[in-house]
Design a protein around this motif. Structure first.
Motif, short mmCIF file in Angstrom:
data_model
loop_
_atom_site.label_atom_id
_atom_site.label_comp_id
_atom_site.label_asym_id
_atom_site.label_seq_id
_atom_site.Cartn_x
_atom_site.Cartn_y
_atom_site.Cartn_z
N GLU A 195 -22.86 -50.91 -2.27
CA GLU A 195 -21.79 -50.16 -2.92
C GLU A 195 -21.56 -50.57 -4.38
O GLU A 195 -20.83 -49.90 -5.10
N ILE A 196 -22.17 -51.68 -4.79
CA ILE A 196 -21.91 -52.17 -6.16
C ILE A 196 -23.15 -52.09 -7.05
O ILE A 196 -23.11 -51.49 -8.12
N TRP A 197 -24.27 -52.69 -6.64
CA TRP A 197 -25.42 -52.69 -7.54
C TRP A 197 -26.66 -52.00 -6.98
O TRP A 197 -27.64 -51.86 -7.68
N SER A 198 -26.63 -51.54 -5.77
CA SER A 198 -27.72 -50.80 -5.13
C SER A 198 -28.98 -51.64 -4.95
O SER A 198 -29.46 -51.83 -3.84
N ALA A 199 -29.54 -52.12 -6.04
CA ALA A 199 -30.75 -52.95 -5.97
C ALA A 199 -31.03 -53.54 -7.34
O ALA A 199 -30.65 -52.96 -8.36
N LEU A 200 -31.68 -54.69 -7.35
CA LEU A 200 -32.18 -55.24 -8.60
C LEU A 200 -33.23 -54.29 -9.17
O LEU A 200 -34.05 -53.75 -8.43
N ALA A 201 -33.21 -54.08 -10.48
CA ALA A 201 -34.17 -53.18 -11.12
C ALA A 201 -35.60 -53.55 -10.73
O ALA A 201 -35.98 -54.73 -10.74
N ALA A 202 -36.38 -52.55 -10.37
CA ALA A 202 -37.73 -52.78 -9.84
C ALA A 202 -38.61 -53.61 -10.79
O ALA A 202 -39.33 -54.51 -10.32
N PRO A 203 -38.61 -53.35 -12.11
CA PRO A 203 -39.43 -54.20 -12.98
C PRO A 203 -39.02 -55.67 -12.93
O PRO A 203 -39.87 -56.56 -13.02
N MET A 204 -37.72 -55.92 -12.77
CA MET A 204 -37.26 -57.31 -12.70
C MET A 204 -37.68 -57.96 -11.38
O MET A 204 -37.90 -59.17 -11.32
N GLN A 205 -37.79 -57.16 -10.33
CA GLN A 205 -38.28 -57.72 -9.08
C GLN A 205 -39.75 -58.16 -9.22
O GLN A 205 -40.17 -59.16 -8.64
N ALA A 206 -40.52 -57.39 -9.99
CA ALA A 206 -41.91 -57.77 -10.23
C ALA A 206 -41.97 -59.09 -11.01
O ALA A 206 -42.81 -59.97 -10.71
N VAL A 207 -41.08 -59.25 -11.99
CA VAL A 207 -41.02 -60.52 -12.73
C VAL A 207 -40.65 -61.66 -11.79
O VAL A 207 -41.25 -62.74 -11.83
N ALA A 208 -39.66 -61.42 -10.93
CA ALA A 208 -39.23 -62.46 -9.99
C ALA A 208 -40.37 -62.86 -9.07
O ALA A 208 -40.60 -64.06 -8.82
N ALA A 209 -41.10 -61.88 -8.55
CA ALA A 209 -42.21 -62.18 -7.64
C ALA A 209 -43.25 -63.05 -8.33
O ALA A 209 -43.81 -63.99 -7.73
N TYR A 210 -43.49 -62.77 -9.60
CA TYR A 210 -44.48 -63.56 -10.36
C TYR A 210 -43.97 -64.97 -10.63
O TYR A 210 -44.65 -65.97 -10.33
N VAL A 211 -42.78 -65.09 -11.20
CA VAL A 211 -42.26 -66.40 -11.58
C VAL A 211 -42.08 -67.29 -10.35
O VAL A 211 -42.43 -68.48 -10.37
N LEU A 212 -41.56 -66.72 -9.27
CA LEU A 212 -41.27 -67.53 -8.08
C LEU A 212 -42.52 -67.90 -7.29
O LEU A 212 -42.44 -68.69 -6.34
N SER A 213 -43.66 -67.37 -7.69
CA SER A 213 -44.91 -67.82 -7.07
C SER A 213 -45.39 -69.14 -7.68
O SER A 213 -46.41 -69.68 -7.25
N ASP A 214 -44.67 -69.64 -8.68
CA ASP A 214 -44.96 -70.94 -9.30
C ASP A 214 -46.37 -71.04 -9.90
O ASP A 214 -47.08 -72.03 -9.70
N PRO A 215 -46.80 -70.04 -10.69
CA PRO A 215 -48.10 -70.20 -11.34
C PRO A 215 -48.05 -71.38 -12.32
O PRO A 215 -46.99 -71.78 -12.80
N LYS A 216 -49.20 -71.92 -12.61
CA LYS A 216 -49.30 -73.12 -13.44
C LYS A 216 -48.59 -72.95 -14.77
O LYS A 216 -47.88 -73.85 -15.23
N GLU A 217 -48.77 -71.77 -15.41
CA GLU A 217 -48.18 -71.58 -16.73
C GLU A 217 -46.65 -71.57 -16.68
O GLU A 217 -45.99 -72.01 -17.62
N VAL A 218 -46.08 -71.09 -15.59
CA VAL A 218 -44.62 -71.11 -15.44
C VAL A 218 -44.12 -72.54 -15.26
O VAL A 218 -43.15 -72.96 -15.90
N LEU A 219 -44.78 -73.30 -14.42
CA LEU A 219 -44.36 -74.68 -14.20
C LEU A 219 -44.47 -75.52 -15.47
O LEU A 219 -43.60 -76.36 -15.76
N GLU A 220 -45.54 -75.29 -16.23
CA GLU A 220 -45.69 -76.02 -17.50
C GLU A 220 -44.59 -75.64 -18.48
O GLU A 220 -44.06 -76.49 -19.21
N HIS A 221 -44.25 -74.36 -18.52
CA HIS A 221 -43.20 -73.88 -19.42
C HIS A 221 -41.86 -74.52 -19.04
O HIS A 221 -41.12 -75.00 -19.92
#
Length: 420
Positions: A258-284
């Motif tokens: 009733e308030i936000w429906s869903a996180l914006a789909a492009p941001m979900q793609a970013v979340a899926a990538y970052v939360l997979s802990d790729p090496k470049e993210v952990l180094e950053h």
């Protein structure tokens, strides 16, 4: 009536001043202050055409990634325990709305907890933190506070912790987290553990109430601090994998739908990538922790040098100096409250900070919340240099800011002969 968030208000005030050419040192807003890495921008560009509504809880890819992210951090998690939102702030609001009872928070605490309880008509119980760290109520005071609240007709039902902490920039001890979690279980409280700063502990890892009270602890987090993606609004929460957690998830979905429906789909793609802990993210993230630690320590040294008492920073980019030892001197300048102190620092010395009263402290307490993360530069180039530097405080723009702060603080206490 809940007023404009103090953190957002100070940010807008300072930006208005700087837009007119006024020199202001921005220590008032907890924005992570760093640019977006190219490898994250590439994910967003590729996902930009995704313009359809998705599931309220988040995409399967994003939920799978978040579940694995938690599991790698010793909190075994399944995808059905995860819900995403446009930032952790609406998730916190939804949780306070969905859970029964009045809200118990540490004092001081992030400005929005009390405001959200007020918006929802919930009672509020503040319990002071201990001397060494903020984010959790002092265990020695919590039980008495709960008993007093119950005797006064209140209904404590939710304990909200911030580990690591905003506003103090510290990490509660394992012993204290365990103690308050055990008290929460004893009184049947639900625990919301706001762990959005857990990835930016300067050294080591932060304890979690989940370890000691897994059956009724909910964790909230997001990418605004670890990856400096505050403006992208990516938040997520983990509920327990039991009947209580499943019922709570149903109520959260009801609020979210009733308030936000869903996180914006492009941001979900970013979340899926970052939360997979790729090496470049952990180094950053490793680089960001080093930068936060070095600059926060340098700013801490400036406050301590003029006589303020301040816990050393151990996570994130905050400090919480106390000017009580300077009260007599400040009173002579008609500075009697934290609001007075913050106002004088801004108007007379161009130093923008927030008063402790914004975080639930008594007005008379001469405490300030100081954020150090906007000192990293005003351009992308400067911020990248700050991030990659082995000695960021020697960079001209950070060094100049430290001198500006030193001059202002010394100006405030000049009559005590503490110029450096």
């Amino acid at each position: 009536m809940t007023m404009h968030s103090a953190t957002l208000a100070i940010n807008e005030t300072i930006r208005s001043k700087t837009a007119t050419g006024e020199k202001v040192l921005h220590l008032g807003f907890g924005e992570a202050g760093l640019p977006v890495p190219t490898f994250v921008l590439d994910v967003l560009r590729e996902a930009a055409p995704l313009n359809g509504y998705g599931p309220v809880v988040g995409s399967q890819n994003a939920r799978d990634a978040a579940a694995s992210w938690f599991s790698r951090r010793e909190a075994e998690t399944q995808a059905h325990q995860i819900i995403f939102a446009p930032g952790s702030k609406p998730l916190l609001f939804a949780l306070i709305a969905a859970l029964e009872g009045d809200l118990v928070i540490p004092q001081p605490a992030w400005v929005s907890y009390a405001a959200q309880a007020d918006l929802l008509g919930k009672g509020l119980i503040r319990v002071p933190v201990g001397e060494n760290a903020g984010g959790v109520p002092s265990p020695g005071l919590l039980r008495d506070a709960l008993n007093t609240a119950i005797a006064n007709g209140q209904n404590p039902g939710i304990l909200l912790l911030t580990v690591p902490d905003n506003p103090t920039g510290t990490v509660a001890t394992e012993q204290d987290v365990k103690a308050v979690a055990e008290i929460a279980r004893e009184y049947g409280l639900a625990v919301i553990s706001d762990e959005i700063y857990a990835e930016v502990v300067h050294e080591g890892a932060a304890p979690s109430a989940l370890t000691y009270y897994p059956e009724q602890t909910v964790i909230t987090s997001g990418l605004s601090k670890s990856m400096a993606l505050g403006g992208w609004r990516i938040g997520f929460a983990r509920v327990p994998d039991n009947e209580w957690g499943r019922d709570l998830m149903d109520r959260l979905v009801g609020v979210a739908s009733e308030i936000w429906s869903a996180l914006a789909a492009p941001m979900q793609a970013v979340a899926a990538y970052v939360l997979s802990d790729p090496k470049e993210v952990l180094e950053h993230i490793s680089l960001t922790k080093q930068l936060h630690a070095r600059v926060a320590k340098a700013v801490h040294d400036e406050f301590v040098a003029v006589g303020a008492i301040c816990r050393p920073p151990t996570a994130g980019f905050y400090l919480y100096p106390d000017f009580e030892s300077l009260r007599d001197h400040l009173s002579a300048q008609e500075i009697h409250t934290s609001g007075d102190l913050a106002s004088v620092l801004l108007e007379r010395f161009g130093i923008g900070v927030l008063p402790g009263s914004a975080f639930g402290e008594p007005e008379q307490a001469l405490r300030l919340r100081v954020a150090t993360s906007l000192l990293y530069g005003t351009t992308e180039e400067q911020r990248w240099q700050s991030l990659k530097s082995d000695d960021p405080t020697s960079l001209p723009w950070i060094a100049e800011s430290l001198v500006f702060l030193r001059d202002g603080l010394n100006g405030l206490i000049r009559n005590r002969g503490l110029n450096r």
